[in-house]
Motif scaffolding. Structure first.
Motif, PDB file in Angstrom:
ATOM      1  N   ASP A 135       0.833  -1.213   0.000  1.00  0.00           N
ATOM      2  CA  ASP A 135       0.000   0.000   0.000  1.00  0.00           C
ATOM      3  C   ASP A 135       0.869   1.266   0.000  1.00  0.00           C
ATOM      4  OD1 ASP A 135      -2.253  -1.587   0.068  1.00  0.00           O
ATOM      5  OD2 ASP A 135      -2.431  -1.505   2.263  1.00  0.00           O
ATOM      6  N   LEU A 136       1.956   1.260   0.782  1.00  0.00           N
ATOM      7  CA  LEU A 136       2.829   2.429   0.814  1.00  0.00           C
ATOM      8  C   LEU A 136       3.527   2.624  -0.529  1.00  0.00           C
ATOM      9  CD1 LEU A 136       4.084   4.722   2.470  1.00  0.00           C
ATOM     10  CD2 LEU A 136       5.857   3.118   3.214  1.00  0.00           C
ATOM     11  N   TYR A 137       3.941   1.525  -1.141  1.00  0.00           N
ATOM     12  CA  TYR A 137       4.580   1.630  -2.455  1.00  0.00           C
ATOM     13  C   TYR A 137       3.593   2.183  -3.485  1.00  0.00           C
ATOM     14  CZ  TYR A 137       7.014   0.264  -6.744  1.00  0.00           C
ATOM     15  OH  TYR A 137       7.613   0.265  -7.990  1.00  0.00           O
ATOM     16  N   SER A 138       2.354   1.761  -3.396  1.00  0.00           N
ATOM     17  CA  SER A 138       1.335   2.251  -4.325  1.00  0.00           C
ATOM     18  C   SER A 138       1.112   3.751  -4.129  1.00  0.00           C
ATOM     19  CB  SER A 138       0.023   1.488  -4.121  1.00  0.00           C
ATOM     20  OG  SER A 138       0.201   0.106  -4.356  1.00  0.00           O
ATOM     21  N   GLN A 139       1.122   4.211  -2.894  1.00  0.00           N
ATOM     22  CA  GLN A 139       0.975   5.645  -2.636  1.00  0.00           C
ATOM     23  C   GLN A 139       2.145   6.434  -3.217  1.00  0.00           C
ATOM     24  OE1 GLN A 139       0.468   6.145   1.581  1.00  0.00           O
ATOM     25  NE2 GLN A 139      -1.407   4.908   1.661  1.00  0.00           N
ATOM     26  N   TYR A 140       3.350   5.870  -3.101  1.00  0.00           N
ATOM     27  CA  TYR A 140       4.522   6.532  -3.671  1.00  0.00           C
ATOM     28  C   TYR A 140       4.389   6.635  -5.193  1.00  0.00           C
ATOM     29  CZ  TYR A 140       7.531   6.761   0.490  1.00  0.00           C
ATOM     30  OH  TYR A 140       8.081   7.075   1.689  1.00  0.00           O
ATOM     31  N   GLN A 141       3.931   5.536  -5.807  1.00  0.00           N
ATOM     32  CA  GLN A 141       3.794   5.527  -7.266  1.00  0.00           C
ATOM     33  C   GLN A 141       2.701   6.499  -7.711  1.00  0.00           C
ATOM     34  OE1 GLN A 141       5.614   3.853  -9.677  1.00  0.00           O
ATOM     35  NE2 GLN A 141       6.993   3.452  -7.947  1.00  0.00           N
ATOM     36  N   ALA A 142       1.599   6.553  -6.972  1.00  0.00           N
ATOM     37  CA  ALA A 142       0.503   7.456  -7.350  1.00  0.00           C
ATOM     38  C   ALA A 142       0.927   8.914  -7.212  1.00  0.00           C
ATOM     39  CB  ALA A 142      -0.722   7.169  -6.476  1.00  0.00           C
ATOM     40  N   ALA A 143       1.799   9.194  -6.263  1.00  0.00           N
ATOM     41  CA  ALA A 143       2.256  10.569  -6.066  1.00  0.00           C
ATOM     42  C   ALA A 143       3.448  10.912  -6.944  1.00  0.00           C
ATOM     43  CB  ALA A 143       2.621  10.798  -4.602  1.00  0.00           C
ATOM     44  N   GLY A 144       3.936   9.968  -7.699  1.00  0.00           N
ATOM     45  CA  GLY A 144       5.077  10.209  -8.580  1.00  0.00           C
ATOM     46  C   GLY A 144       6.380  10.413  -7.826  1.00  0.00           C
ATOM     47  N   VAL A 145       6.548   9.705  -6.725  1.00  0.00           N
ATOM     48  CA  VAL A 145       7.754   9.853  -5.902  1.00  0.00           C
ATOM     49  C   VAL A 145       8.931   9.193  -6.604  1.00  0.00           C
ATOM     50  CG1 VAL A 145       8.819   9.267  -3.686  1.00  0.00           C
ATOM     51  CG2 VAL A 145       6.414   9.970  -3.779  1.00  0.00           C
ATOM     52  N   GLN A 146      10.045   9.926  -6.663  1.00  0.00           N
ATOM     53  CA  GLN A 146      11.257   9.402  -7.272  1.00  0.00           C
ATOM     54  C   GLN A 146      12.043   8.547  -6.263  1.00  0.00           C
ATOM     55  OE1 GLN A 146      11.909   9.797 -10.516  1.00  0.00           O
ATOM     56  NE2 GLN A 146      10.018  11.005 -10.710  1.00  0.00           N
ATOM     57  N   ALA A 147      12.973   7.778  -6.798  1.00  0.00           N
ATOM     58  CA  ALA A 147      13.778   6.901  -5.944  1.00  0.00           C
ATOM     59  C   ALA A 147      14.636   7.703  -4.977  1.00  0.00           C
ATOM     60  CB  ALA A 147      14.651   6.003  -6.806  1.00  0.00           C
TER      61      ALA A 147
END
Length: 227
Positions: A135-147
């Motif tokens: 779920d946290l990874y999905s939130q990062y992806q939805a927000a366009g968070v970079q590595a």
């Protein structure tokens, strides 16, 4: 002629009578005054200036062990302060340690999930539903968070956690030192308020300008004397 002599005689008699009565009255007042003064001297208490109570002096206690204070504070925070009869320090110690412990728990709680997500970014893995921190990874992806942001988040929580741990250990050590100092004073020194100070004017050169031909300056010298 006889009439005038009779009048003079009567006036003279009245004068002597009045004078005698006045003398008798004065003597009566004087006797009463003496009697009152005598009674006052018997009943009244002599003046005695009030003497202030002697300040209690705390002499060194050779049976008070600094080693015991250190070992008790090492085992349980605040135990050494209780041994030194410094009860008021115990709440302060536990308040400081509690805040630092809460900071450690807070940063560790967010560090562990952020580390898992950072590993996904590092190895290029896309987690599947049911995987840890999906779920946290999905939130990062939805927000366009970079590595780079994921890595910096992990570093932030790790640094704050480590600093909180060091602060906790430092606070524990400080209360140990505090217990030793208080115990040492009680063991070796007189713990009272028997001291004095003296204020006097002075004229001299500053310490940093003793080797130069500078003008003398005025100042105030305060000397404390501990007994």
């Amino acid at each position: 002629m006889y009439k005038y002599l009779l009048i003079i005689f009567l006036l003279t008699g009245f004068g002597y009578t009045a004078k005698a009565q006045q003398s008798e009255k004065d003597s009566t007042v004087t006797k009463n005054d003496k009697k009152n003064l005598k009674q006052d001297s018997v009943t009244s208490k002599p003046f005695q200036p009030k003497v202030s109570k002697k300040v209690k002096t705390y002499h060194p206690d050779s049976l008070h062990s600094p080693h015991k204070a250190v070992m008790r504070s090492l085992i349980i925070p605040g135990w050494g302060q209780i041994y030194n009869h410094q009860w008021w320090k115990v709440p302060l110690i536990y308040a400081g340690l509690g805040l630092l412990a809460d900071a450690v728990i807070f940063n560790q709680r967010y560090y562990a999930p952020a580390l898992v997500v950072a590993k996904y970014y590092e190895h290029g893995i896309t987690p599947k539903p049911g995987d840890p921190q999906y779920d946290l990874y999905s939130q990062y992806q939805a927000a366009g968070v970079q590595a780079s942001y994921a890595y910096s988040t992990v570093d932030l929580y790790r640094r704050n956690r480590d600093l909180s741990i060091l602060g906790f250990l430092g606070a524990w050590g400080i209360q140990i030192v505090d217990a030793y100092i208080d115990a040492k004073f009680q063991h070796s020194y007189t713990m009272d308020t028997n001291f004095s100070f003296k204020v006097s004017p002075m004229i001299g050169q500053p310490v940093y300008a003793e080797s130069f031909n500078s003008a003398f300056i005025t100042g105030v010298k305060v000397t404390f004397t501990l007994r």
